[in-house]
Design a protein around this motif. Sequence first.
Motif, PDB file in Angstrom:
ATOM      1  N   ALA A 118       0.805  -1.229   0.000  1.00  0.00           N
ATOM      2  CA  ALA A 118       0.000   0.000   0.000  1.00  0.00           C
ATOM      3  C   ALA A 118       0.838   1.280   0.000  1.00  0.00           C
ATOM      4  N   ALA A 119       2.032   1.224   0.562  1.00  0.00           N
ATOM      5  CA  ALA A 119       2.875   2.422   0.583  1.00  0.00           C
ATOM      6  C   ALA A 119       3.404   2.760  -0.813  1.00  0.00           C
ATOM      7  N   LYS A 121       1.985   1.374  -3.869  1.00  0.00           N
ATOM      8  CA  LYS A 121       0.929   1.334  -4.880  1.00  0.00           C
ATOM      9  C   LYS A 121      -0.332   1.956  -4.310  1.00  0.00           C
ATOM     10  N   ASN A 122      -1.042   2.714  -5.134  1.00  0.00           N
ATOM     11  CA  ASN A 122      -2.223   3.397  -4.629  1.00  0.00           C
ATOM     12  C   ASN A 122      -3.514   2.911  -5.284  1.00  0.00           C
ATOM     13  N   ARG A 123      -3.410   2.280  -6.443  1.00  0.00           N
ATOM     14  CA  ARG A 123      -4.622   1.826  -7.124  1.00  0.00           C
ATOM     15  C   ARG A 123      -5.202   0.603  -6.418  1.00  0.00           C
ATOM     16  N   THR A 152      -8.872  -3.368   1.347  1.00  0.00           N
ATOM     17  CA  THR A 152      -8.015  -2.446   0.602  1.00  0.00           C
ATOM     18  C   THR A 152      -8.335  -1.004   0.955  1.00  0.00           C
ATOM     19  N   SER A 153      -9.617  -0.679   1.002  1.00  0.00           N
ATOM     20  CA  SER A 153     -10.038   0.683   1.324  1.00  0.00           C
ATOM     21  C   SER A 153      -9.571   1.083   2.723  1.00  0.00           C
ATOM     22  N   ARG A 156      -5.621   1.334   2.819  1.00  0.00           N
ATOM     23  CA  ARG A 156      -5.157   2.529   2.076  1.00  0.00           C
ATOM     24  C   ARG A 156      -5.404   3.799   2.896  1.00  0.00           C
ATOM     25  N   THR A 157      -6.552   3.879   3.556  1.00  0.00           N
ATOM     26  CA  THR A 157      -6.859   5.039   4.396  1.00  0.00           C
ATOM     27  C   THR A 157      -5.846   5.157   5.532  1.00  0.00           C
ATOM     28  N   ASN A 160      -2.297   6.094   4.040  1.00  0.00           N
ATOM     29  CA  ASN A 160      -2.243   7.440   3.503  1.00  0.00           C
ATOM     30  C   ASN A 160      -2.457   8.531   4.555  1.00  0.00           C
TER      31      ASN A 160
END
Length: 161
Positions: A118-119, A121-123, A152-153, A156-157, A160
């Motif tokens: 996740a760090a 890749k963002n898609r 994933t959501s 990622r939150t 980020n």
Amino acid sequence: MRFKRLITAHELHLFFAPTREEAAWTAERMDSDGHQHAPLLALKSYQRMGRFPKPDEYPEMVVHFVRRTVELPEGTLPLWETGRTAERQRTEVRQRVGTKYQQSQARQIAEAAIRKEAAAKNRPADLINIALEKVVAAGLELPAFSTFDTMTSTIRTEVNA
């Protein structure tokens, strides 16, 4: 993974045509045409998608193609089992394919893979694909797509933030 809306003849033959051995394996275990049809559909779909679709998810073209391929009588519909019988059939399919049903372990592997990537890749699609590959490589049945999507959501939150 889901069934595509349009499945080509090539894809039907490539992914959903039962082998003679698979047809014999099912015939040994089932006593009627409809009871042979359902596990064959489950087997071929599981091999392709890594999960057992619900009976109403199967496209008619796949149902009819499998029936015709193993020469079951015209009009034979898959007879889906419920309860213990359905679970026994799913266990037999998993054994035949060489996977295990360990959802908590599959989720742990997916989460670790997503966190690791996740760090960089963002898609979401990239992260989900990486997680899918890791779970499949571990020989485990895939959790529902919504599980990967939610995971994933959430991750990622966190990453980020």
